[in-house]
Every structure is written in C-alpha cells, then in structure tokens.
Design a protein around this motif. Sequence first.
Motif, PDB file in Angstrom:
ATOM      1  N   LYS A  48      56.882  47.139  37.680  1.00  0.00           N
ATOM      2  CA  LYS A  48      55.557  47.458  38.205  1.00  0.00           C
ATOM      3  C   LYS A  48      54.664  46.231  38.283  1.00  0.00           C
ATOM      4  O   LYS A  48      54.014  45.970  39.292  1.00  0.00           O
ATOM      5  CB  LYS A  48      54.835  48.498  37.329  1.00  0.00           C
ATOM      6  N   SER A  49      54.627  45.439  37.175  1.00  0.00           N
ATOM      7  CA  SER A  49      53.800  44.236  37.185  1.00  0.00           C
ATOM      8  C   SER A  49      54.304  43.248  38.224  1.00  0.00           C
ATOM      9  O   SER A  49      53.521  42.640  38.957  1.00  0.00           O
ATOM     10  CB  SER A  49      53.827  43.546  35.822  1.00  0.00           C
ATOM     11  N   THR A  50      55.627  43.078  38.276  1.00  0.00           N
ATOM     12  CA  THR A  50      56.206  42.139  39.240  1.00  0.00           C
ATOM     13  C   THR A  50      55.795  42.527  40.651  1.00  0.00           C
ATOM     14  O   THR A  50      55.474  41.675  41.484  1.00  0.00           O
ATOM     15  CB  THR A  50      57.738  42.136  39.126  1.00  0.00           C
ATOM     16  N   LEU A  51      55.775  43.826  40.914  1.00  0.00           N
ATOM     17  CA  LEU A  51      55.411  44.303  42.246  1.00  0.00           C
ATOM     18  C   LEU A  51      54.035  43.791  42.652  1.00  0.00           C
ATOM     19  O   LEU A  51      53.860  43.170  43.713  1.00  0.00           O
ATOM     20  CB  LEU A  51      55.425  45.835  42.257  1.00  0.00           C
ATOM     21  N   ILE A  52      53.034  44.047  41.799  1.00  0.00           N
ATOM     22  CA  ILE A  52      51.701  43.632  42.246  1.00  0.00           C
ATOM     23  C   ILE A  52      51.505  42.124  42.146  1.00  0.00           C
ATOM     24  O   ILE A  52      50.725  41.546  42.906  1.00  0.00           O
ATOM     25  CB  ILE A  52      50.564  44.387  41.524  1.00  0.00           C
ATOM     26  N   ARG A  53      52.227  41.464  41.236  1.00  0.00           N
ATOM     27  CA  ARG A  53      52.089  40.012  41.162  1.00  0.00           C
ATOM     28  C   ARG A  53      52.703  39.331  42.373  1.00  0.00           C
ATOM     29  O   ARG A  53      52.396  38.176  42.672  1.00  0.00           O
ATOM     30  CB  ARG A  53      52.688  39.487  39.853  1.00  0.00           C
ATOM     31  N   CYS A  54      53.604  40.029  43.065  1.00  0.00           N
ATOM     32  CA  CYS A  54      54.158  39.454  44.301  1.00  0.00           C
ATOM     33  C   CYS A  54      53.133  39.547  45.427  1.00  0.00           C
ATOM     34  O   CYS A  54      53.158  38.749  46.358  1.00  0.00           O
ATOM     35  CB  CYS A  54      55.427  40.195  44.720  1.00  0.00           C
ATOM     36  N   ILE A  55      52.235  40.516  45.313  1.00  0.00           N
ATOM     37  CA  ILE A  55      51.261  40.706  46.389  1.00  0.00           C
ATOM     38  C   ILE A  55      50.275  39.553  46.452  1.00  0.00           C
ATOM     39  O   ILE A  55      49.856  39.144  47.540  1.00  0.00           O
ATOM     40  CB  ILE A  55      50.531  42.067  46.219  1.00  0.00           C
ATOM     41  N   ASN A  56      49.862  39.024  45.290  1.00  0.00           N
ATOM     42  CA  ASN A  56      49.017  37.822  45.397  1.00  0.00           C
ATOM     43  C   ASN A  56      49.794  36.552  45.039  1.00  0.00           C
ATOM     44  O   ASN A  56      49.232  35.510  44.721  1.00  0.00           O
ATOM     45  CB  ASN A  56      47.727  37.946  44.574  1.00  0.00           C
ATOM     46  N   ARG A  57      51.113  36.680  45.136  1.00  0.00           N
ATOM     47  CA  ARG A  57      52.020  35.560  45.035  1.00  0.00           C
ATOM     48  C   ARG A  57      51.919  34.801  43.698  1.00  0.00           C
ATOM     49  O   ARG A  57      52.212  33.619  43.620  1.00  0.00           O
ATOM     50  CB  ARG A  57      51.863  34.560  46.186  1.00  0.00           C
ATOM     51  N   LEU A  58      51.545  35.507  42.644  1.00  0.00           N
ATOM     52  CA  LEU A  58      51.701  34.902  41.327  1.00  0.00           C
ATOM     53  C   LEU A  58      53.185  34.864  40.996  1.00  0.00           C
ATOM     54  O   LEU A  58      53.638  34.072  40.186  1.00  0.00           O
ATOM     55  CB  LEU A  58      50.930  35.704  40.256  1.00  0.00           C
ATOM     56  N   VAL A  83      44.638  33.758  51.068  1.00  0.00           N
ATOM     57  CA  VAL A  83      45.059  35.143  50.844  1.00  0.00           C
ATOM     58  C   VAL A  83      44.533  35.646  49.512  1.00  0.00           C
ATOM     59  O   VAL A  83      43.997  36.743  49.391  1.00  0.00           O
ATOM     60  CB  VAL A  83      46.609  35.253  50.869  1.00  0.00           C
ATOM     61  N   ARG A  84      44.688  34.798  48.484  1.00  0.00           N
ATOM     62  CA  ARG A  84      44.266  35.212  47.145  1.00  0.00           C
ATOM     63  C   ARG A  84      42.776  35.475  47.072  1.00  0.00           C
ATOM     64  O   ARG A  84      42.320  36.312  46.294  1.00  0.00           O
ATOM     65  CB  ARG A  84      44.625  34.134  46.131  1.00  0.00           C
ATOM     66  N   SER A  85      41.994  34.747  47.881  1.00  0.00           N
ATOM     67  CA  SER A  85      40.550  34.961  47.808  1.00  0.00           C
ATOM     68  C   SER A  85      40.168  36.323  48.371  1.00  0.00           C
ATOM     69  O   SER A  85      39.071  36.811  48.128  1.00  0.00           O
ATOM     70  CB  SER A  85      39.802  33.846  48.535  1.00  0.00           C
ATOM     71  N   LEU A 164      39.316  42.419  49.768  1.00  0.00           N
ATOM     72  CA  LEU A 164      39.641  43.573  50.588  1.00  0.00           C
ATOM     73  C   LEU A 164      40.517  44.540  49.804  1.00  0.00           C
ATOM     74  O   LEU A 164      40.584  45.726  50.099  1.00  0.00           O
ATOM     75  CB  LEU A 164      40.377  43.125  51.861  1.00  0.00           C
ATOM     76  N   VAL A 165      41.244  44.006  48.836  1.00  0.00           N
ATOM     77  CA  VAL A 165      42.153  44.812  48.022  1.00  0.00           C
ATOM     78  C   VAL A 165      41.932  44.446  46.564  1.00  0.00           C
ATOM     79  O   VAL A 165      41.704  43.282  46.250  1.00  0.00           O
ATOM     80  CB  VAL A 165      43.633  44.515  48.377  1.00  0.00           C
ATOM     81  N   MET A 166      42.006  45.435  45.659  1.00  0.00           N
ATOM     82  CA  MET A 166      41.925  45.123  44.231  1.00  0.00           C
ATOM     83  C   MET A 166      43.230  45.523  43.564  1.00  0.00           C
ATOM     84  O   MET A 166      43.731  46.642  43.765  1.00  0.00           O
ATOM     85  CB  MET A 166      40.769  45.888  43.566  1.00  0.00           C
ATOM     86  N   LEU A 167      43.790  44.602  42.778  1.00  0.00           N
ATOM     87  CA  LEU A 167      45.015  44.877  42.037  1.00  0.00           C
ATOM     88  C   LEU A 167      44.673  44.961  40.552  1.00  0.00           C
ATOM     89  O   LEU A 167      43.968  44.109  40.026  1.00  0.00           O
ATOM     90  CB  LEU A 167      46.030  43.745  42.240  1.00  0.00           C
ATOM     91  N   PHE A 168      45.160  45.987  39.880  1.00  0.00           N
ATOM     92  CA  PHE A 168      44.916  46.128  38.440  1.00  0.00           C
ATOM     93  C   PHE A 168      46.254  46.158  37.711  1.00  0.00           C
ATOM     94  O   PHE A 168      47.087  47.020  37.986  1.00  0.00           O
ATOM     95  CB  PHE A 168      44.175  47.442  38.154  1.00  0.00           C
ATOM     96  N   ASP A 169      46.456  45.201  36.788  1.00  0.00           N
ATOM     97  CA  ASP A 169      47.715  45.142  36.040  1.00  0.00           C
ATOM     98  C   ASP A 169      47.497  45.654  34.625  1.00  0.00           C
ATOM     99  O   ASP A 169      47.169  44.899  33.722  1.00  0.00           O
ATOM    100  CB  ASP A 169      48.242  43.703  36.014  1.00  0.00           C
ATOM    101  N   GLU A 170      47.690  46.958  34.429  1.00  0.00           N
ATOM    102  CA  GLU A 170      47.492  47.606  33.119  1.00  0.00           C
ATOM    103  C   GLU A 170      46.153  47.209  32.505  1.00  0.00           C
ATOM    104  O   GLU A 170      46.104  46.664  31.401  1.00  0.00           O
ATOM    105  CB  GLU A 170      48.649  47.263  32.175  1.00  0.00           C
ATOM    106  N   PRO A 171      45.071  47.503  33.181  1.00  0.00           N
ATOM    107  CA  PRO A 171      43.760  47.000  32.758  1.00  0.00           C
ATOM    108  C   PRO A 171      43.283  47.533  31.422  1.00  0.00           C
ATOM    109  O   PRO A 171      42.458  46.899  30.780  1.00  0.00           O
ATOM    110  CB  PRO A 171      42.828  47.446  33.891  1.00  0.00           C
ATOM    111  N   THR A 172      43.772  48.706  31.012  1.00  0.00           N
ATOM    112  CA  THR A 172      43.247  49.250  29.753  1.00  0.00           C
ATOM    113  C   THR A 172      44.245  49.182  28.613  1.00  0.00           C
ATOM    114  O   THR A 172      43.944  49.621  27.506  1.00  0.00           O
ATOM    115  CB  THR A 172      42.827  50.716  29.945  1.00  0.00           C
ATOM    116  N   SER A 173      45.426  48.639  28.859  1.00  0.00           N
ATOM    117  CA  SER A 173      46.462  48.664  27.826  1.00  0.00           C
ATOM    118  C   SER A 173      46.109  47.848  26.594  1.00  0.00           C
ATOM    119  O   SER A 173      46.614  48.104  25.513  1.00  0.00           O
ATOM    120  CB  SER A 173      47.788  48.165  28.395  1.00  0.00           C
ATOM    121  N   ALA A 174      45.273  46.838  26.734  1.00  0.00           N
ATOM    122  CA  ALA A 174      44.953  45.995  25.574  1.00  0.00           C
ATOM    123  C   ALA A 174      43.642  46.398  24.921  1.00  0.00           C
ATOM    124  O   ALA A 174      43.119  45.687  24.079  1.00  0.00           O
ATOM    125  CB  ALA A 174      44.891  44.526  26.001  1.00  0.00           C
TER     126      ALA A 174
END
Lengths: 250, 231, 231
Positions: A48-58, A83-85, A164-174
């Motif tokens: 799941k994390s890899t998926l969204i991290r590919c979207i902003n090319r991290l 793109v990242r901006s 234009l898009v917001m990505l959240f990577d487990e924002p509340t897990s910590a």
Amino acid sequence: MSDTGRANAIEMENVNKFFGGFQALKNVSLSVKVGERIVVCGPSGSGKSTLIRCINRLEEHDSGKIVVNGHELTGAVKDIDAVRSEVGMVFQSFNLFPHLTIIQNLMLAPRLVRKSSKSEARDTAMKYLERVKIPEQADKYPSQLSGGQQQRVAIARALCMNPLVMLFDEPTSALDPEMISEVLDVMTDLAREGMTMICVTHEMGFARSVADNVVFMDYGEIVEMNPPEEFFDHPRNERTKLFLSQILSH
Amino acid sequence: MTFDFALIADSIPKMLMGIGLTFQLLFLSAVLGLVLAITLLLMRISGRWYLSVPTMVYIYIFRGTPILVQIFIIYYGLPQLEFVRDSIFWPILREPFGCAVLALTLNTGAYVSEILRGGVLGVDRGLKEAGAALGLSARHRLVYITAPIAIRLALPAYSNDVISLMKSTALASTITLLDMMGIARTIVAETYAPYEVFISLMVIYLVLTWMIQRSFGWMEKRMSRHIKVEA
Amino acid sequence: MEDITGWWDDFFWGSVAVAQIFVTALIMTVLFGLIGAAAKLSKSPVAKSIASGYTIVFRGTPEILVLLLFYFGSAVTLTAIAQIFDPEIKFIDIPPFWAGSLAIALIVGSYATETFRGAFLGVEPGQVEAGRALGLSGLQTFIYVRVPAMWRLALPPFGNHMLSLIKDTALISIIGMQETLFVAEQAIGTTGKPFTMYILVGVIYLGFSTVITLSVMMLEKYANRHLEAAR
C-alpha cells in the motif's frame, strides 16, 4: 457516484515494482478521477505504501505506466519536482522540519518552488493553519507540539502548495488514540471540499464515511475495489473477507 | 627537587610570544581545511564515481598516516621534486610556515569532511522525503533541510577536531617554526629544565583548549534551542 | 626506486620497532582506560577528580609536548638521582622505547577512559537485573553480562584509538627511537631523496592502519554475529 465525464487525476497501468528480489507491486492498475476519494487498506507488506510513494516518485516503478495530473512519470528530473509540487503528501511520522518554526515549515516550499513573496506565503500559511485549527502555534517549534497537532501542521504544509491530489500514508498510525479524531476531522473536511485523495489507513470508520471507493491490497496486488457499502458489507473475495474479519473484530 | 619559579616566570612570556604563530597556524588551517572539507564532502556524496572514489582514497591516505610524516613529506620531501621547485607555489612551499599550513589543512580537511558526512547521514530520511514531496529540488533540500540539521549534529565532533588541530600546530616546531612549542624547546635546550618549562606550556595549552570548548559549547546551545524547549 | 635498495632491511626492522611499540602501548592503553573508567564510575570523589584531571590534562595537551616532558623530565630526574651515587654520570635516560610507549599510552588512554565509561554506561540495566535475578553473583554478572555488552559498544571508537596509537608512534622518532622515520633520515643522508623516503614511511604506516582497520572490522562482525543471524 462515479462520473465518467471527469478526467483522471491519476492513472496507473500494469505497474510493477521490485525491491531486490522482492516484488512489492504486481501488475497494479488503478484510475483515480478528479475529486474522487480512495482508501487503500491491507495487511502490512501488501504494497500500500509503495503504491502511493510511486505516485509522487519517492519510489521509482520498474515497469508499467503512471500518469499524474496529465504528466507521465519517467526519469526526467525537471518534471519530478513540478509533478511533486502538485501532489501533497502526509507521512506517518509527520516529518516536520525540526529546525524551522511551524510557520516557517509552511512557508518554505511556496517561497522556494512557487517563488511566492514572503507576505504571500505567510498569508497562505496562516490561512491553512486556521483551516487545521491551530493558528496560535505559528511561531512554535515542532518539538513543542503534540503528535496530533504536528500531523495537522503537516497537512497544512502540504496544502500550502495548493496540490491537485493529496496522498496520506497511514497518517494516524503513529498517534496516541485520543489524537486520532482531530486529524481525521481535518481529512474529512478536506474530502468534503472535493479534494482528490488517496489514503492508506486502518481507520475503517473514516473509510466508510468518506471514501468513494475502498481498495484492498494483498501481496502487491489489488484484490478488490468497491464503494464502501459493498466493500464492507458484501466483500466478494475470500482474502478480503479474511482481512476484514481480522481487523473488524477488535 | 626544587621548582625554579623564577624560570617559569621568565619563560611564560617568552613562550606566549609564540602564541601569535600558533593562532595563525590554527585559524588558517581551520578555515582552509573547512573549505576543503566541504568540497570533499560534496564530491563524496555527489553519486558520481569519478568524484567520490578519488575523494575516498584521499581521505583514507590522510587519515591513515601520521601527520608528522605528512609534514615531513611536504617540507623536506617536496623540494626533491623539480616541478615543485619550478612551480609558482615554490615561494610558499619553500617556507616552513607555508608547508605547515598546507600539511595541517590537507590533514584536517580529510577528518572534517568525514565529520560533516556523519552529520549529513544523521539527517532523518523522512525529512528529506518530506522536502521532496513538497517539490523542493535536490539543491534546495541540501541547503535548507540537510545542511542546517547536519551542522548541528556535526558540531560536537567538529569541536574535537579543532582541538586536535590546535595540538597539531605544536608539530610545526619540528620544522624550525618558533611557535609556543618551538620556543619552549629552545628554552629547555638552554636551561635543562624540562619540568618547569614544559609544564607551564602544558597549562597554556589547557587554557586554550578550555576556551575552544567553551566557544563551541555556546554555539551548540544556540543551535539547539529548537530542540525540546521546556515550555 | 633504486634508491631504496640496500635500505629495505633497515626499514623492515624499523617497522618491527613500530609494531613492538604499538603492542606495548596498546596493552598499557587498555589498562589506563579501564582504570580511568572505573575511577570515573566509582563512588569516590577523590578517584573521580583524579580521573577527571587525567582526562582533561592528556586530552588537552599536544602529544609531542607530553612525549618531550616525559622523556627529558625523567632523564633529568634520573640523572640527578644517579649523580648522588656517582657524580661522574652525565646523562641517564629511560630508553625511548619505554618513555615513548608510556607517553602515548597515557594520551590515548585518556580517550579510552571516556570510551570505556560510555560503553559501560550503555549496558542495559535490564540485562544486569536479569542476571542478578537468575542468581548470578556480582562478579559473574560482570564477566558474563556486562563485559560482553560493553566490548560490543566500545569496539568502533576503540578502533579509532588504535589508529591514533599507531600514528602517534611516529612521534617517538623525535626522542631518538630507531623506527621508520629515523631510518628514513639516515637514508636521506646518503641518498639525498627525502621525498622518496618519507613517502615510503607513509606507505608503511598506511599498511599498518589498513591492517588495524580490517582487524577491527572483523572483530565487529564477530561481536555482532548474533544480530546478523536475526536478519
């Protein structure tokens, strides 16, 4: 609910990603329309994390095609920053810059990337700090804020770039349990205003109330994707059923 | 055994005349060494093998050999080479002061670049990713995110290196320079009173060390004011 | 290159001398470091202040100064004592080998004190408690729980101390020790090639530091083998 007339904010076609010998993403295809809210869930290691991290090319995908806001993600450097901006990301560990005050954290990228003036950047920053309901913390340092406050600042920081898009990577897990709702409230408001969002999370209540579609990932593949009512109440795939029974029983 | 206090009182001012030279050696080498260290660091983290490999070899050599040997190679050894004698740098390399500064600079540059690299590596990966996610270019990330944090992390180790550098300046006395150590040695040679002279010199160096530590302690405090301020 | 022929065995014996000094000083360094750490960790304020004084003095004073103070100081004292018995005696000294080894051991030992102290404090108290709870005596917990944990933490910085030690041996040539720099000076006298000879000395030292670095890497791997298995 789904409007075929809307453009696609994000398109992923047959994306594969390897870490050494381990395949993190297997032939993943996903389309996200403008204004759509997607929640991605699944066991740890499912990609799941890899998926969204590919979207902003991290992370860089190894094969397949990813198009974000009309830009195809390739190796060309100039495009990446641009793109990242346009894509905002909120991390599990907040990642606020410790040596800058809250307001400085928010103003940094607009000034450097959008070349905003100091006063423009400050106005935008205060506007979003008020949106996340902590304007009085502007001159404090991240170490002086609670986890919930830091994450809200992180959301405001991403919003200052008008993505234009917001990505959240487990924002509340910590976060400690009592601070989770303040962050989810901000995210819910954001969704109501029509922000395109992809959110990796275990917060199923949030998924039910906010998501247009819920995606279940397992072993690097998208196993099932459905609107929340069908996803939670009538899961089709055996693996989805198993996962839901494990997390919803707590 | 008597302690000749008159001799101490007489020797200290003489040795302190060398402090100017000690400071010159220290400051010049520290500043030039820092410039060299930053250059080496940028080469080392550039990701291009033709820059990072020579840098690693350089650092390996200068950290793996005694500084005394490095000083001797530059002062006694370079004049053997004809192209050195013919070059424009000869006026500098002919003088013991120039050789000492060169040797100290090259040496401290290697150590400090590793210290800076340690600081850079200590910057949390998540912070760099957050910068990238915001669209900041690699250069912006280096200047506004990595550098401020790396400097704060590297400060304690750097202060130790400055103290080492100060101690190394005493080696300049082996190539005829009359810094504090050089003067002390000549006094001892004349008076056969190693205890009085060397112990008082030791006290002077300890005071200098203390001053350097205080300055860096102040700097560290200033740079850490954003960490866990007890509000 | 031909200049070096004829000098190979001299340089060899010089290197052997370096190795001998290193081993001798290393043993003393560990001793001084452990004693110093124990003193700093003890409850006695006297022991603590002596140990503090020790680390402050030897970390803030140039190595060459310590060396010269030791050597000439002890020579002056010994000569004075000897002259009581036999006024004919002009000069007695402690052999440079011992004066030098002792001096550099004291210097690096002051750094080792801090390293061992930090490593000792780094042992998790929970592990020690577990040992006592199982019925191990104080001494047994020390040997079987504390020391292995401590050694693991101390190894990386101690590796650096060993590198400092080998490089400091070069300074002992200044008090007449017949090691590599000394040989080099003689070789320069006959061949007139200072660059060649000093570079050779540098290469010899680089060889030594490489051996030390590799040994430390292997020791670290051995010490952490239980962590590797968990991957």
